[in-house]
Design a protein around this motif. Structure first.
Motif, PDB file in Angstrom:
ATOM      1  N   ARG A   1       0.842  -1.191   0.000  1.00  0.00           N
ATOM      2  CA  ARG A   1       0.000   0.000   0.000  1.00  0.00           C
ATOM      3  C   ARG A   1       0.883   1.249   0.000  1.00  0.00           C
ATOM      4  NH1 ARG A   1      -1.881  -2.736   4.432  1.00  0.00           N
ATOM      5  NH2 ARG A   1      -1.407  -0.943   5.759  1.00  0.00           N
ATOM      6  N   VAL A   2       0.771   2.049  -1.047  1.00  0.00           N
ATOM      7  CA  VAL A   2       1.591   3.256  -1.176  1.00  0.00           C
ATOM      8  C   VAL A   2       0.940   4.437  -0.478  1.00  0.00           C
ATOM      9  CG1 VAL A   2       2.611   4.861  -2.843  1.00  0.00           C
ATOM     10  CG2 VAL A   2       2.578   2.406  -3.331  1.00  0.00           C
ATOM     11  N   GLN A   3      -0.373   4.578  -0.625  1.00  0.00           N
ATOM     12  CA  GLN A   3      -1.110   5.638   0.055  1.00  0.00           C
ATOM     13  C   GLN A   3      -2.592   5.281   0.070  1.00  0.00           C
ATOM     14  OE1 GLN A   3      -0.583   9.277  -2.271  1.00  0.00           O
ATOM     15  NE2 GLN A   3      -2.084   8.635  -3.750  1.00  0.00           N
ATOM     16  N   PRO A   4      -3.380   5.816   1.008  1.00  0.00           N
ATOM     17  CA  PRO A   4      -2.956   6.717   2.082  1.00  0.00           C
ATOM     18  C   PRO A   4      -2.488   5.989   3.345  1.00  0.00           C
ATOM     19  CG  PRO A   4      -5.331   6.562   2.057  1.00  0.00           C
ATOM     20  CD  PRO A   4      -4.842   5.711   0.919  1.00  0.00           C
ATOM     21  N   ASP A   5      -2.936   4.755   3.575  1.00  0.00           N
ATOM     22  CA  ASP A   5      -2.546   4.023   4.783  1.00  0.00           C
ATOM     23  C   ASP A   5      -1.347   3.139   4.456  1.00  0.00           C
ATOM     24  OD1 ASP A   5      -4.170   2.570   3.092  1.00  0.00           O
ATOM     25  OD2 ASP A   5      -4.981   1.304   4.678  1.00  0.00           O
ATOM     26  N   GLU A   6      -0.157   3.727   4.450  1.00  0.00           N
ATOM     27  CA  GLU A   6       1.052   3.073   3.976  1.00  0.00           C
ATOM     28  C   GLU A   6       1.344   1.803   4.768  1.00  0.00           C
ATOM     29  OE1 GLU A   6       0.886   6.213   4.942  1.00  0.00           O
ATOM     30  OE2 GLU A   6       1.614   7.536   3.359  1.00  0.00           O
ATOM     31  N   GLY A   7       1.621   0.729   4.044  1.00  0.00           N
ATOM     32  CA  GLY A   7       1.943  -0.524   4.709  1.00  0.00           C
ATOM     33  C   GLY A   7       1.897  -1.698   3.751  1.00  0.00           C
ATOM     34  N   ILE A   8       1.835  -2.888   4.310  1.00  0.00           N
ATOM     35  CA  ILE A   8       1.832  -4.123   3.534  1.00  0.00           C
ATOM     36  C   ILE A   8       0.788  -5.067   4.113  1.00  0.00           C
ATOM     37  CG2 ILE A   8       3.177  -6.151   2.841  1.00  0.00           C
ATOM     38  CD1 ILE A   8       5.680  -4.372   3.138  1.00  0.00           C
ATOM     39  N   THR A   9      -0.003  -5.673   3.251  1.00  0.00           N
ATOM     40  CA  THR A   9      -0.994  -6.659   3.662  1.00  0.00           C
ATOM     41  C   THR A   9      -0.691  -7.991   2.987  1.00  0.00           C
ATOM     42  OG1 THR A   9      -2.741  -5.013   4.004  1.00  0.00           O
ATOM     43  CG2 THR A   9      -3.445  -7.283   3.628  1.00  0.00           C
ATOM     44  N   VAL A  10      -0.739  -9.057   3.750  1.00  0.00           N
ATOM     45  CA  VAL A  10      -0.611 -10.408   3.210  1.00  0.00           C
ATOM     46  C   VAL A  10      -1.951 -11.107   3.379  1.00  0.00           C
ATOM     47  CG1 VAL A  10       0.576 -12.613   3.347  1.00  0.00           C
ATOM     48  CG2 VAL A  10       1.835 -10.502   3.804  1.00  0.00           C
ATOM     49  N   ARG A  11      -2.547 -11.568   2.294  1.00  0.00           N
ATOM     50  CA  ARG A  11      -3.825 -12.282   2.341  1.00  0.00           C
ATOM     51  C   ARG A  11      -3.566 -13.773   2.140  1.00  0.00           C
ATOM     52  NH1 ARG A  11      -7.968 -10.780  -2.204  1.00  0.00           N
ATOM     53  NH2 ARG A  11      -6.740 -12.304  -3.379  1.00  0.00           N
ATOM     54  N   PHE A  12      -4.074 -14.575   3.051  1.00  0.00           N
ATOM     55  CA  PHE A  12      -3.879 -16.027   2.954  1.00  0.00           C
ATOM     56  C   PHE A  12      -5.075 -16.734   3.575  1.00  0.00           C
ATOM     57  CE2 PHE A  12      -2.070 -14.487   6.871  1.00  0.00           C
ATOM     58  CZ  PHE A  12      -2.432 -15.417   7.833  1.00  0.00           C
ATOM     59  N   GLY A  13      -5.164 -18.040   3.364  1.00  0.00           N
ATOM     60  CA  GLY A  13      -6.280 -18.820   3.874  1.00  0.00           C
ATOM     61  C   GLY A  13      -6.006 -19.331   5.276  1.00  0.00           C
ATOM     62  N   SER A  14      -7.031 -19.294   6.122  1.00  0.00           N
ATOM     63  CA  SER A  14      -6.898 -19.782   7.497  1.00  0.00           C
ATOM     64  C   SER A  14      -8.170 -20.519   7.895  1.00  0.00           C
ATOM     65  CB  SER A  14      -6.643 -18.617   8.454  1.00  0.00           C
ATOM     66  OG  SER A  14      -6.548 -19.063   9.786  1.00  0.00           O
ATOM     67  N   LYS A  15      -8.007 -21.491   8.767  1.00  0.00           N
ATOM     68  CA  LYS A  15      -9.163 -22.241   9.245  1.00  0.00           C
ATOM     69  C   LYS A  15     -10.024 -21.354  10.150  1.00  0.00           C
ATOM     70  CE  LYS A  15     -10.548 -26.224  12.027  1.00  0.00           C
ATOM     71  NZ  LYS A  15     -11.418 -25.386  12.868  1.00  0.00           N
ATOM     72  N   VAL A  16     -11.316 -21.423   9.925  1.00  0.00           N
ATOM     73  CA  VAL A  16     -12.267 -20.723  10.780  1.00  0.00           C
ATOM     74  C   VAL A  16     -12.440 -21.520  12.081  1.00  0.00           C
ATOM     75  CG1 VAL A  16     -14.648 -19.897  10.981  1.00  0.00           C
ATOM     76  CG2 VAL A  16     -13.457 -19.784   8.760  1.00  0.00           C
ATOM     77  N   PRO A  17     -12.391 -20.879  13.244  1.00  0.00           N
ATOM     78  CA  PRO A  17     -12.568 -21.621  14.502  1.00  0.00           C
ATOM     79  C   PRO A  17     -13.880 -22.406  14.503  1.00  0.00           C
ATOM     80  CG  PRO A  17     -11.818 -19.394  14.949  1.00  0.00           C
ATOM     81  CD  PRO A  17     -12.138 -19.448  13.496  1.00  0.00           C
TER      82      PRO A  17
ATOM     83  N   ASP B   1      -1.478  -7.688   8.574  1.00  0.00           N
ATOM     84  CA  ASP B   1      -1.256  -6.308   8.177  1.00  0.00           C
ATOM     85  C   ASP B   1      -0.059  -5.685   8.886  1.00  0.00           C
ATOM     86  OD1 ASP B   1      -2.501  -4.066   6.572  1.00  0.00           O
ATOM     87  OD2 ASP B   1      -2.375  -3.109   8.535  1.00  0.00           O
ATOM     88  N   PHE B   2       0.742  -4.951   8.100  1.00  0.00           N
ATOM     89  CA  PHE B   2       1.828  -4.137   8.644  1.00  0.00           C
ATOM     90  C   PHE B   2       1.560  -2.693   8.256  1.00  0.00           C
ATOM     91  CE2 PHE B   2       5.621  -1.979   6.807  1.00  0.00           C
ATOM     92  CZ  PHE B   2       6.174  -1.510   7.989  1.00  0.00           C
ATOM     93  N   ALA B   3       1.566  -1.792   9.237  1.00  0.00           N
ATOM     94  CA  ALA B   3       1.350  -0.367   8.988  1.00  0.00           C
ATOM     95  C   ALA B   3       2.564   0.414   9.463  1.00  0.00           C
ATOM     96  CB  ALA B   3       0.091   0.125   9.701  1.00  0.00           C
ATOM     97  N   TYR B   4       3.058   1.295   8.610  1.00  0.00           N
ATOM     98  CA  TYR B   4       4.232   2.084   8.982  1.00  0.00           C
ATOM     99  C   TYR B   4       3.986   2.885  10.250  1.00  0.00           C
ATOM    100  CZ  TYR B   4       6.901   1.122   4.768  1.00  0.00           C
ATOM    101  OH  TYR B   4       7.622   0.497   3.790  1.00  0.00           O
ATOM    102  N   GLY B   5       2.808   3.495  10.332  1.00  0.00           N
ATOM    103  CA  GLY B   5       2.520   4.362  11.470  1.00  0.00           C
ATOM    104  C   GLY B   5       2.506   3.642  12.799  1.00  0.00           C
TER     105      GLY B   5
END
Length: 509
Positions: free
Chosen positions: A398-414, A426-430
């Motif tokens: 993500r370049v703007q406005p909420d700068e960061g990196i998101t990784v989307r992957f599959g996970s088991k639902v509880p 999610d990783f957010a610079y701020g």
């Protein structure tokens, strides 16, 4: 400026901040929006961070009948309204002492003679060493006139031994390959290539630079950054605003020339390039040029491109005008405010992986991102009902406005069943760094004053980008469609159809 030229900096210690040496920055177009909202605040922020030398001087040049104090007052108001860092009177007082204004027309030799006299007086009074940077924050049609005046007045080349001259050019770098070559010839008659800094402010954004850091500083990403794992790449720059007061510039230019030719193709190059031997200007630019020269425009542009104009609609609960209703826009304008293209890269790493680029105004929200969408797992040992809500893995920068990196992957639902659903990490610079990211123009202005060029596209990249876009623009001009799309939505239907033909869909804005 090299480390050797700065005795205060130990070149072995890369943690020390880079500080500009003595210099004068001459700002043409100082009364424009870019100067008031971005450049003047960025200069103050650099001073506030201690990155400008004590004798740094700023000279504004414009047609206004101002005195030095008038210019300082305008700059003061701009800084107070738009600066990123807290306002400090002591910093402002010291910075404003070096602010001067020269009134004049670009066609007036006398005004440039007065400018030459003003900067030479600053050399003597503030010790700027004969180092001048000329920032052309003006319409491209005035570039030849200003560059020729700089040469005639001696400002471009009458320098002391060891002093430098640099010129900064804002995009657009021409409106097609032909005009880009003409512009390059004009500037090169006066300035050598190493003294020309072409500003693409997107390259100054921390998150754009982090694309290279993420790829080449981590072993977990690079092994899957290729055709064996990546299904496709989406590069998006969406805006939720219209053209505002830019009708005179925008109409006849359009979304593709305004954004795809520079911002998005530069993002493509950084995303797809091979690892450079170092972060030097030459190494980074060489790898970007290799990628841009490998980009292939599909043969059938009817099915691999889309464009549209925003129509009236609702945005943020407010009724907004359509493009053809904007002030200064002809009723029969064929200029696009949305553009989407499919490109491919003919090399071993990316063969068969499509890159989808899109940009548009008056869309549902503002977002710029690069999304790496991965292939489905070759085999899923689960039932169809267990995985019906599972999509494709994705890495989103993500370049703007909420700068960061998101990784989307599959996970088991509880729960007791083996249900798998997409989740985001999610990783957010701020949230991860205490220091706020500097504005792009802070980094780029400092790089100009230091003479550090890795983040500036060279002429070869500009020409390669136009070679990619020119066939598309020619097709659109001759027979391309132009759909209307409702303001506040997601763009024209033709863009969705472009993706659907490939069995894919755009990421939701």
């Amino acid at each position: 400026m090299t480390d050797a030229a700065n005795p205060l900096r130990d070149p072995r210690d890369k943690r020390l901040p880079r500080v500009a040496g003595p210099c004068v920055l001459v700002l043409f177009g100082v009364t424009g929006d870019l100067s008031r909202k971005k450049l003047l605040p960025a200069i103050y922020d650099l001073a506030n961070r201690g990155l400008l030398p004590p004798g740094f001087s700023l000279v504004g040049f414009a047609r206004r009948d101002w005195e030095n104090e008038d210019f300082r007052q305008i700059a003061y108001e701009s800084v107070k309204a738009h600066a990123r860092t807290p306002f400090r009177e002591d910093v402002w007082t010291h910075l404003s002492e070096g602010m001067h204004f020269v009134p004049g027309e670009f066609s007036d030799p006398g005004a440039f003679d007065a400018l030459a006299m003003a900067v030479k007086e600053l050399d003597e009074s503030r010790g700027t060493g004969g180092n001048y940077a000329f920032y052309l924050s003006i319409p491209p049609k005035f570039f030849p006139q200003v560059v020729e005046q700089l040469q005639r007045s001696g400002l471009a080349d009458d320098r002391k031994e060891g002093a430098w001259r640099r010129v900064v050019i804002e995009k657009p770098f021409g409106r097609d390959l032909k005009t880009a070559l003409e512009l390059n010839d004009t500037v090169h008659r006066v300035f050598p290539e190493e003294s020309i800094f072409r500003i693409d402010h997107y390259l100054g954004k921390e998150t754009v630079q982090n694309i290279l850091a993420m790829r080449f500083a981590n072993t977990m990403f690079e092994p899957i950054w290729n055709r064996s794992y990546v299904d496709h790449v989406q590069i998006t720059m969406a805006e939720d605003i219209g053209i505002g007061g830019r009708a005179g510039y925008y109409d006849g230019i359009g979304a593709a020339r305004d954004v795809i030719q520079n911002h998005l193709l530069q993002l493509l190059a950084l995303t797809a390039m091979e690892e450079p031997t170092s972060f030097s200007a030459q190494s980074v630019r060489t790898e970007k040029a290799k990628i841009l020269s490998s980009v292939r425009v599909p043969g059938d542009l009817t099915v691999s491109t889309a464009r549209g104009q925003y129509a009236a609609g609702w945005q943020g609960g407010v009724s907004v005008k359509g493009y053809l209703e904007e002030e200064g826009i002809p009723a029969d304008s064929r200029t696009e405010t949305y553009a989407a293209v499919k490109l491919e890269i003919d090399n071993r790493r990316w063969a068969g992986v499509p890159f989808y680029l899109r940009t548009g105004k008056r869309l549902s929200r503002r977002v710029t991102e690069v999304a790496m969408v991965f292939q489905q797992a070759p085999h899923l040992p689960f039932s169809h009902t267990d995985t019906e809500e599972l999509g494709q893995n994705a890495l989103v920068m993500r370049v703007q406005p909420d700068e960061g990196i998101t990784v989307r992957f599959g996970s088991k639902v509880p729960g007791t069943s083996m249900e798998i659903r997409d989740v985001n990490m999610d990783f957010a610079y701020g949230e991860s760094f205490t220091e706020a990211s500097p504005e792009a123009y802070e980094r780029l202005l400092l790089d100009v004053l230091i003479g550090d060029p890795p983040l500036f596209p060279r002429q070869e990249e500009v020409e390669l980008s136009w070679r990619i876009l020119d066939p598309i623009e020619e097709y659109w001009a001759s027979r391309g469609g132009l759909d209307q799309y409702t303001s506040g939505g997601y763009g024209p239907d033709s863009a969705d159809e472009l993706m659907a033909r490939d069995g894919r869909a755009w990421r939701r804005l």
